[in-house]
Design a protein around this motif. Structure first.
Motif, mmCIF file in Angstrom:
data_model
loop_
_atom_site.group_PDB
_atom_site.id
_atom_site.type_symbol
_atom_site.label_atom_id
_atom_site.label_comp_id
_atom_site.label_asym_id
_atom_site.label_seq_id
_atom_site.Cartn_x
_atom_site.Cartn_y
_atom_site.Cartn_z
ATOM 1 N N ASP A 14 -37.821 -22.942 35.756
ATOM 2 C CA ASP A 14 -38.371 -23.343 34.457
ATOM 3 C C ASP A 14 -38.226 -22.246 33.399
ATOM 4 O O ASP A 14 -38.587 -22.443 32.241
ATOM 5 N N ILE A 15 -37.687 -21.089 33.783
ATOM 6 C CA ILE A 15 -37.365 -20.042 32.808
ATOM 7 C C ILE A 15 -35.901 -20.199 32.415
ATOM 8 O O ILE A 15 -35.008 -20.104 33.253
ATOM 9 N N LYS A 16 -35.670 -20.457 31.149
ATOM 10 C CA LYS A 16 -34.314 -20.716 30.675
ATOM 11 C C LYS A 16 -33.913 -19.691 29.614
ATOM 12 O O LYS A 16 -34.678 -19.435 28.684
ATOM 13 N N ILE A 17 -32.717 -19.111 29.755
ATOM 14 C CA ILE A 17 -32.156 -18.268 28.694
ATOM 15 C C ILE A 17 -31.439 -19.200 27.722
ATOM 16 O O ILE A 17 -30.375 -19.748 28.020
ATOM 17 N N LYS A 18 -32.027 -19.387 26.558
ATOM 18 C CA LYS A 18 -31.514 -20.348 25.584
ATOM 19 C C LYS A 18 -30.368 -19.779 24.752
ATOM 20 O O LYS A 18 -29.508 -20.521 24.266
ATOM 21 N N ALA A 19 -30.365 -18.459 24.569
ATOM 22 C CA ALA A 19 -29.300 -17.822 23.787
ATOM 23 C C ALA A 19 -29.209 -16.370 24.191
ATOM 24 O O ALA A 19 -30.216 -15.737 24.533
ATOM 25 N N SER A 20 -28.007 -15.824 24.173
ATOM 26 C CA SER A 20 -27.781 -14.431 24.559
ATOM 27 C C SER A 20 -26.639 -13.872 23.716
ATOM 28 O O SER A 20 -25.550 -14.436 23.700
ATOM 29 N N GLN A 21 -26.909 -12.772 23.014
ATOM 30 C CA GLN A 21 -25.902 -12.213 22.108
ATOM 31 C C GLN A 21 -26.099 -10.713 21.965
ATOM 32 O O GLN A 21 -27.225 -10.211 22.050
ATOM 33 N N SER A 22 -25.017 -9.991 21.717
ATOM 34 C CA SER A 22 -25.097 -8.545 21.550
ATOM 35 C C SER A 22 -25.695 -8.160 20.208
ATOM 36 O O SER A 22 -25.302 -8.685 19.167
ATOM 37 N N GLY A 23 -26.637 -7.223 20.260
ATOM 38 C CA GLY A 23 -27.166 -6.584 19.054
ATOM 39 C C GLY A 23 -26.676 -5.153 18.963
ATOM 40 O O GLY A 23 -27.146 -4.376 18.130
ATOM 41 N N ASP A 24 -25.754 -4.789 19.865
ATOM 42 C CA ASP A 24 -25.066 -3.496 19.845
ATOM 43 C C ASP A 24 -26.003 -2.300 19.996
ATOM 44 O O ASP A 24 -25.695 -1.203 19.537
ATOM 45 N N PHE A 25 -27.165 -2.523 20.628
ATOM 46 C CA PHE A 25 -28.139 -1.461 20.886
ATOM 47 C C PHE A 25 -28.753 -0.877 19.610
ATOM 48 O O PHE A 25 -29.360 0.193 19.648
ATOM 49 N N THR A 26 -28.611 -1.539 18.456
ATOM 50 C CA THR A 26 -29.143 -1.004 17.206
ATOM 51 C C THR A 26 -30.305 -1.856 16.690
ATOM 52 O O THR A 26 -30.394 -3.055 16.970
ATOM 53 N N ARG A 27 -31.168 -1.220 15.913
ATOM 54 C CA ARG A 27 -32.310 -1.942 15.345
ATOM 55 C C ARG A 27 -31.831 -3.006 14.357
ATOM 56 O O ARG A 27 -32.332 -4.137 14.357
ATOM 57 N N SER A 28 -30.863 -2.643 13.522
ATOM 58 C CA SER A 28 -30.349 -3.606 12.545
ATOM 59 C C SER A 28 -29.661 -4.777 13.243
ATOM 60 O O SER A 28 -29.805 -5.933 12.824
ATOM 61 N N GLY A 29 -28.944 -4.480 14.343
ATOM 62 C CA GLY A 29 -28.298 -5.551 15.101
ATOM 63 C C GLY A 29 -29.309 -6.472 15.746
ATOM 64 O O GLY A 29 -29.136 -7.704 15.748
ATOM 65 N N GLY A 30 -30.383 -5.901 16.297
ATOM 66 C CA GLY A 30 -31.431 -6.707 16.901
ATOM 67 C C GLY A 30 -32.090 -7.633 15.891
ATOM 68 O O GLY A 30 -32.365 -8.802 16.173
ATOM 69 N N LYS A 31 -32.338 -7.099 14.689
ATOM 70 C CA LYS A 31 -32.965 -7.913 13.640
ATOM 71 C C LYS A 31 -32.059 -9.057 13.223
ATOM 72 O O LYS A 31 -32.497 -10.211 13.112
ATOM 73 N N GLN A 32 -30.787 -8.747 13.004
ATOM 74 C CA GLN A 32 -29.841 -9.763 12.540
ATOM 75 C C GLN A 32 -29.660 -10.886 13.563
ATOM 76 O O GLN A 32 -29.682 -12.071 13.212
ATOM 77 N N VAL A 33 -29.502 -10.503 14.828
ATOM 78 C CA VAL A 33 -29.309 -11.523 15.867
ATOM 79 C C VAL A 33 -30.584 -12.343 16.063
ATOM 80 O O VAL A 33 -30.528 -13.562 16.246
ATOM 81 N N MET A 34 -31.746 -11.675 16.002
ATOM 82 C CA MET A 34 -33.004 -12.390 16.190
ATOM 83 C C MET A 34 -33.232 -13.391 15.057
ATOM 84 O O MET A 34 -33.747 -14.496 15.296
ATOM 85 N N GLU A 35 -32.847 -13.043 13.846
ATOM 86 C CA GLU A 35 -32.967 -13.988 12.736
ATOM 87 C C GLU A 35 -32.159 -15.251 13.020
ATOM 88 O O GLU A 35 -32.632 -16.373 12.780
ATOM 89 N N ALA A 36 -30.960 -15.065 13.568
ATOM 90 C CA ALA A 36 -30.116 -16.222 13.907
ATOM 91 C C ALA A 36 -30.722 -17.012 15.061
ATOM 92 O O ALA A 36 -30.701 -18.256 15.048
ATOM 93 N N PHE A 37 -31.266 -16.313 16.039
ATOM 94 C CA PHE A 37 -31.907 -16.991 17.171
ATOM 95 C C PHE A 37 -33.062 -17.874 16.701
ATOM 96 O O PHE A 37 -33.229 -19.000 17.180
ATOM 97 N N LEU A 38 -33.866 -17.353 15.799
ATOM 98 C CA LEU A 38 -35.032 -18.107 15.332
ATOM 99 C C LEU A 38 -34.631 -19.362 14.561
ATOM 100 O O LEU A 38 -35.338 -20.374 14.603
ATOM 101 N N ARG A 39 -33.492 -19.296 13.887
ATOM 102 C CA ARG A 39 -33.013 -20.486 13.180
ATOM 103 C C ARG A 39 -32.508 -21.548 14.153
ATOM 104 O O ARG A 39 -32.729 -22.749 13.956
#
Length: 325
Positions: free
Chosen positions: A194-219
């Motif tokens: 019942d645990i599903k990985i819905k999306a997986s993407q590289s944020g390149d280990f950076t804070r800015s990358g994590g923010k950008q990818v997370m914004e897309a994930f939330l959409r």
């Protein structure tokens, strides 16, 4: 192919590296190495992509100075071609030992063979290479990234109920930590269909990358329950995106990260991150010790695994006052 030797081997902490040139004394003078010889180390660092890497660089620089090791440093800016160029430069300079933390796992055999033919020992730090010939390097010092992913997955399995939608912020594509932290995590959550990985993407280990990818994930995944970030910096970037979306990190969306740098630990203590798996960057002393041994012709273990722990919010509050990184 390098088999990333599994979990819990003993300690010697380990080392990724980075360092800046130290004194200008000739590598033939001094007394830091075997038989009174001063060691010159060429080190090719990944870059400065995260708080972890900055702490690791500082550790190696300080330890080299304390050990009397002349350190020649290059910053690859997260590009493999820059690391290969730096290693070839170190070979031409006839350094005593080469150490580097590979940007990615593959594509190293040619340059490592050049170092071997020049009789310059190589130490892998923090990250492994994928090669069928393990004679191309003396030892690999680093964390067990698969185990780190397993620890993250175990916490999720044990601390959630019912359907859980996960989004994953991966590290740099092709990098050993990204590959292994994903593998270990997936192996553990397999116990909970019942645990599903819905999306997986590289944020390149950076804070800015994590923010950008997370914004897309939330959409694209408004029903996300958990973020699994391969390092603290990407998790901290995800926190910014979650807040901007009007949700509360740590409550509306739980967050699991890896590293345990000070900024991540503070977010954990504040309840915005729920669980952190440690990856210790303070590896300089062990690296210098191993460098002296390999230059002196001593036998060293082919694999040295760092001893590390995990943190809950309560544990982070206790650890923060004495945190060195």
């Amino acid at each position: 192919m390098l088999k990333k030797i599994a979990t819990g081997v003993s300690v010697l902490l380990l080392a990724t590296l980075t360092a800046c040139g130290s004194d200008s004394t000739s590598s033939k003078d001094g007394d830091s190495g075997a038989a009174g010889k001063k060691i010159t180390m060429g080190f090719a660092q990944v870059g400065a992509e995260s708080g972890w890497r900055t702490a690791n660089t500082k550790s190696v620089q300080q330890s080299a100075k304390a050990a009397g090791v002349e350190l020649k440093f290059s910053d690859a800016q997260q590009k493999q071609e820059n690391q290969i160029k730096a290693i070839r430069s170190y070979i031409q300079q006839k350094v005593d030992v080469i150490a580097f933390s590979p940007v990615v796992e593959t594509g190293w055999d040619a340059v490592l063979l050049e170092a071997k033919r020049a009789r310059i020992p190589v130490i892998l730090t923090d990250r492994a290479v994928d090669s069928d010939d393990d004679s191309l390097y003396e030892t690999f010092l680093g964390s067990d990234f698969v185990e780190e992913g397993e620890k993250a997955g175990e916490w999720l399995v044990e601390n959630t109920k019912g359907p859980v939608n996960v989004v994953e912020l991966q590290g740099t594509t092709g990098a050993a930590p990204a590959i292994d932290r994903k593998k270990g995590f997936e192996e553990k959550i397999a116990a909970r269909p019942d645990i599903k990985i819905k999306a997986s993407q590289s944020g390149d280990f950076t804070r800015s990358g994590g923010k950008q990818v997370m914004e897309a994930f939330l959409r694209s995944n408004p029903d996300v329950d958990v973020v699994y970030a391969h390092n603290d910096d990407m998790g901290l970037g995800a926190i910014e995106a979650i807040k901007a979306a009007g949700k509360k990190p740590g409550e509306d969306i739980k967050i699991i990260t890896v590293d345990a740098v000070k900024d991540g630990m503070q977010a954990l203590a504040d309840g915005e991150i729920n669980y952190i798996v440690e990856c210790n960057p303070l590896l300089g002393d062990q690296l210098m010790d191993l460098a002296k041994k390999v230059v002196g012709g001593e036998k060293v273990p082919k694999r040295v695994v760092t001893e590390e722990t995990t943190f809950t919010p309560e544990q982070a509050k206790k650890a923060l006052p004495d945190r060195q990184y």
